[in-house]
Design an enzyme around this catalytic site. Structure first.
Site, PDB file in Angstrom:
ATOM      1  N   HIS A  12      13.435   3.100 -31.212  1.00 51.11           N
ATOM      2  CA  HIS A  12      13.163   3.658 -32.536  1.00 51.11           C
ATOM      3  C   HIS A  12      13.839   5.007 -32.729  1.00 51.11           C
ATOM      4  O   HIS A  12      14.455   5.275 -33.761  1.00 51.11           O
ATOM      5  CB  HIS A  12      11.645   3.797 -32.744  1.00 51.11           C
ATOM      6  N   CYS A  30      53.652   9.803 -19.369  1.00 52.69           N
ATOM      7  CA  CYS A  30      52.198   9.959 -19.487  1.00 52.69           C
ATOM      8  C   CYS A  30      51.728  11.274 -18.870  1.00 52.69           C
ATOM      9  O   CYS A  30      50.624  11.370 -18.347  1.00 52.69           O
ATOM     10  CB  CYS A  30      51.470   8.771 -18.846  1.00 52.69           C
TER      11      CYS A  30
END
Length: 792
Positions: free
Chosen positions: A419, A750
């Site tokens: 919840h 990279c």
């Protein structure tokens, strides 16, 4: 239509999504699915809806319209005490009301008809369905009470009355105020649906996107033992499954993530009426509450429902333990990401070297700062002040009045569908659930920072931690000829990172998955039965609960980590670097000391390709290959390109490629490309020969600089020399780009240098490099800088 508007009861088969004004969002969706989707194979339990006419007639018969208006006359929505007092008066007034005989008779008649189909005094679920509920911007999740295992006409009428009373719970009143919905304009319908005996099996919630990022190519399934109300209560952490939609639709069993939850309790039927909580045996806690076939079926149903409604869905499901059948018991629009307009990306930079006080599951990519207010009982919420940080065991719908005032919410229990998680997302409040001990560790009035911006792990820091934010309109980011790819290690941030402008992943680091997800040396898993150290063996056994075959643990976790990244960027290429730990790094993994030698300089020691064909390490490399093959062949992620790091000789490259072929990863088959890292001078000198056996090169500029200049990159004394802009390094890179282009092979870089040095990025672009792969935090900045250069 006029006649329909006057009816008090509809069967699901009579209802469509157009009937929201009469039966509310929940019942309209149930009717739509029952009448339209059961014929497509989706199971939906039958039932009927009491319309808003029924609700208004009940209020009118008891003169409640006027009474409630009077009660709300002096209502102050900013005061928790006023919300509590007003709600109590409304509920007391409604509880005294009586159903007129005609309404009683209609309910009894419908219930008897339902019982004739399912058995005498059949068990039903009674749920409220509001006309303003389940809208794109308001879900009303858990705002009304649900009554389960209701049997008999008398008990049904009681449950219907209680449902109407729950229209005016404190939380429902506060929620309507938050969403600017008039308190007396809110019409209610009540749904009566045949119960599914999930108390004897499992149940849960499905989202047709990732709830934390809005990434839409996955189905997220949460599952627990027993009746599903336990998830909403936030008392346990459910099992979690991610299914990749595009390859699911192609027929692949694409369950790319499985996370075992903490499921120590469940709800089952009480004798007679209602439900009760019981403990789950330990052996069952450590089992998944769904098997793979059931996960795939639920994902397929979820995709059908999403296509039918043409928008993301929040779906409840249940499995009947008597028949083994799966059912969909509710579907509503997802309320957080579905309504968003615009293509924006928000970047957070948290500036701290502090260790977090506590961590948990992050909900909502935001940061909240405030004073801790620990509330262990709902009766104490009136002490809460706007801007406080709510710290509690867990929340349920009664906590909404204070949740909307909080700067952050932290709970001991719960998962992403608890919840607290559902409502905090909707309210836009950062939330960290499942911390276990927040109520013990955090102290009242302590200033803390709750950070939910760094992937799936939420961090709580002492004090007011500085941070910066920047929002980009991605529609205004320039397009480049040079491909911009991304370096990524953590699977948890892959979905979020995929929203950056990109052409795929130039470097997916396997090491992060090994260190953070697996944490155990692969050979310690492979040789588990032979491990001598009892403490290590016990630690491995605890980490691999549920896996009798410890090798499968490694293959499964690695394939899931890789797949999460590959799915995030699919169908763009994702270059996955094979394991590149050094001996000291492997040694630090659980069980690693038993399998690793000591080296004086691990950086240039037993690493990369030299490990893979070594007889001692080969079993570990074969498990890596199995994980890659599973990701490509079982999950359908054929955008994965493996990359071989630190390959010193062409002969080594040939041996590794042969080993990969033996494990089912054959270069060229199903479009499989195998890339080699260019990070050793030998790769440059013999580039022609390396490109004869590999499909391209990715330049690791950091290692290439170190080895070209003979540096120890960890030496502070030599740091001023180590610079990728050195002429020798640039000449090597220039040659690599030129030859790769001539041979029509992939060439990318990279390293960090293009982000740090604009002139270095300009050099790469002018030489014609195919792609530049960057860390996520530098992607947009580098694109903007490169756009200033001509012919990029």
């Amino acid at each position: 239509m006029e006649g329909k508007n006057k009816k008090n009861i509809f069967w699901f088969k009579e209802i469509s999504i157009e009937d929201v004004d009469l039966v509310g969002g929940k019942n309209a969706s149930l009717g739509e699915m029952f009448s339209q989707l059961t014929k497509k194979g989706i199971n939906v339990p039958n039932g009927f809806a009491l319309t808003t006419n029924f609700y208004w007639e009940f209020l009118k018969a008891n003169n409640l319209n006027k009474a409630l208006k009077i009660i709300f006359k002096n209502f102050n929505p900013k005061s928790i005490k006023s919300i509590q007092g007003t709600g109590k008066k409304c509920r007391e007034a409604i509880a005294k009301g009586e159903f007129p005989d005609n309404l009683k008779q209609e309910v009894s008649k419908a219930y008897l008809e339902l019982s004739s189909k399912y058995g005498n005094n059949t068990d039903v679920a009674v749920r409220s369905s509001g006309v303003a509920e389940d809208r794109p911007n308001a879900s009303f999740a858990g705002q009304f009470e649900t009554y389960l295992n209701i049997k008999g006409e008398k008990e049904l009428l009681k449950a219907v009355k209680k449902s109407i009373v729950s229209t005016f719970t404190d939380r429902a009143i506060a929620y309507r105020e938050e969403k600017k919905i008039g308190q007396m304009e809110f019409g209610l319908s009540v749904g009566v649906q045949k119960m599914v005996r999930s108390d004897l099996a499992s149940s849960g919630v499905i989202f047709t996107l990732d709830t934390e990022t809005g990434f839409s190519n996955v189905v997220l399934i949460n599952s627990i033992w027993g009746i599903g109300e336990m998830i909403v209560k936030g008392k346990i952490t459910p099992d979690q499954f991610y299914v990749f939609k595009p390859t699911l639709e192609q027929g692949y069993k694409s369950i790319i993530v499985r996370n075992l939850g903490r499921k120590d309790r469940k709800y089952i039927y009480s004798k007679g009426q209602g439900i009760k909580e019981v403990k789950i045996p330990v052996n069952k806690q450590n089992q998944f509450s769904l098997n793979d076939e059931e996960v795939i079926k639920l994902a397929q149903w979820a995709c059908l429902i999403e296509k039918h409604y043409n928008k993301p869905q929040d779906i409840e499901w249940a499995k009947d333990g008597q028949t083994g059948q799966l059912f969909i018991v509710q579907s509503r629009p997802e309320t957080i990401y579905a309504p968003q307009i615009g293509n924006f990306y928000k970047e957070y930079n948290v500036k701290t070297d502090k260790k977090p006080l506590i961590t948990g599951i992050a909900v909502g990519a935001k940061i909240g700062i405030g004073k801790v207010k620990r509330i262990l009982d709902i009766s104490d919420i009136s002490d809460f002040k706007k801007g406080d940080v709510l710290v509690t065991k867990m929340t349920d719908p009664d906590w909404v009045p204070v949740m909307r005032l909080a700067s952050a919410i932290i709970t001991n229990e719960g998962g992403k569908t608890a919840h607290a998680a559902i409502v905090s997302r909707e309210l836009g409040v950062p939330c960290i659930v499942g911390t276990k001990d927040a109520t013990k560790i955090l102290k009242d009035n302590q200033i803390i920072t709750a950070d939910c911006t760094q992937g799936s792990v939420g961090r709580v820091f002492a004090g007011n931690i500085p941070f910066t934010t920047k929002t980009y309109n991605l529609d205004k980011i320039p397009n480049l000829k040079t491909k911009i790819m991304i370096n990524i290690g953590a699977p948890d941030i892959a979905f979020q990172t995929s929203f950056l402008p990109n052409d795929g992943v130039g470097l997916a680091r396997m090491e992060f998955i090994l260190a953070e997800k697996i944490r155990i040396h692969p050979l310690a898993l492979y040789h588990f039965d032979k491990i001598k150290d009892k403490k290590v063996k016990r630690e491995i056994a605890e980490a691999t609960l549920g896996y009798t075959d410890k090798k499968e643990y490694f293959i499964n976790k690695l394939s899931e980590g890789i797949s999460q990244i590959a799915a995030a960027f699919w169908p763009k290429p994702v270059i996955v670097r094979l394991s590149d730990f050094k001996t000291n790094e492997y040694s630090s993994l659980i069980g690693g000391k038993e399998f690793e030698p000591e080296e004086s300089n691990p950086m240039i020691g037993w690493r990369g390709a030299s490990r893979y064909y070594d007889e001692k390490f080969k079993p570990a490399f074969e498990m890596e290959c199995k994980a890659l093959k599973r990701a490509r062949d079982i999950f359908g992620l054929d955008n994965i390109w493996p990359m071989v790091p630190f390959c010193r000789t062409v002969d080594e490259g040939e041996k590794v490629i042969a080993l990969m072929k033996k494990q089912g990863l054959e270069r060229g088959k199903k479009g499989l490309k195998i890339i080699v890292m260019c990070e050793i001078p030998a790769n440059v000198i013999l580039i022609e020969e390396f490109l004869d056996i590999f499909d391209g090169m990715s330049i690791g500029s950091n290692d290439l600089t170190q080895l070209t200049l003979g540096l120890d990159r960890d030496s502070a004394l030599l740091s001023k020399i180590g610079d990728e802009r050195n002429e020798a390094v640039m000449q090597s890179i220039k040659k690599v780009i030129k030859v790769c282009l001539q041979k029509k092979k992939y060439v990318g870089i990279c390293g960090q240098a293009p982000s740090d040095f604009p002139e270095f990025a300009q050099f790469l672009v002018q030489e014609g490099i195919e792609s530049i792969s960057l860390n996520p935090d530098t992607v947009i900045k580098t694109i903007i800088n490169l756009a200033k250069i001509k012919n990029v």
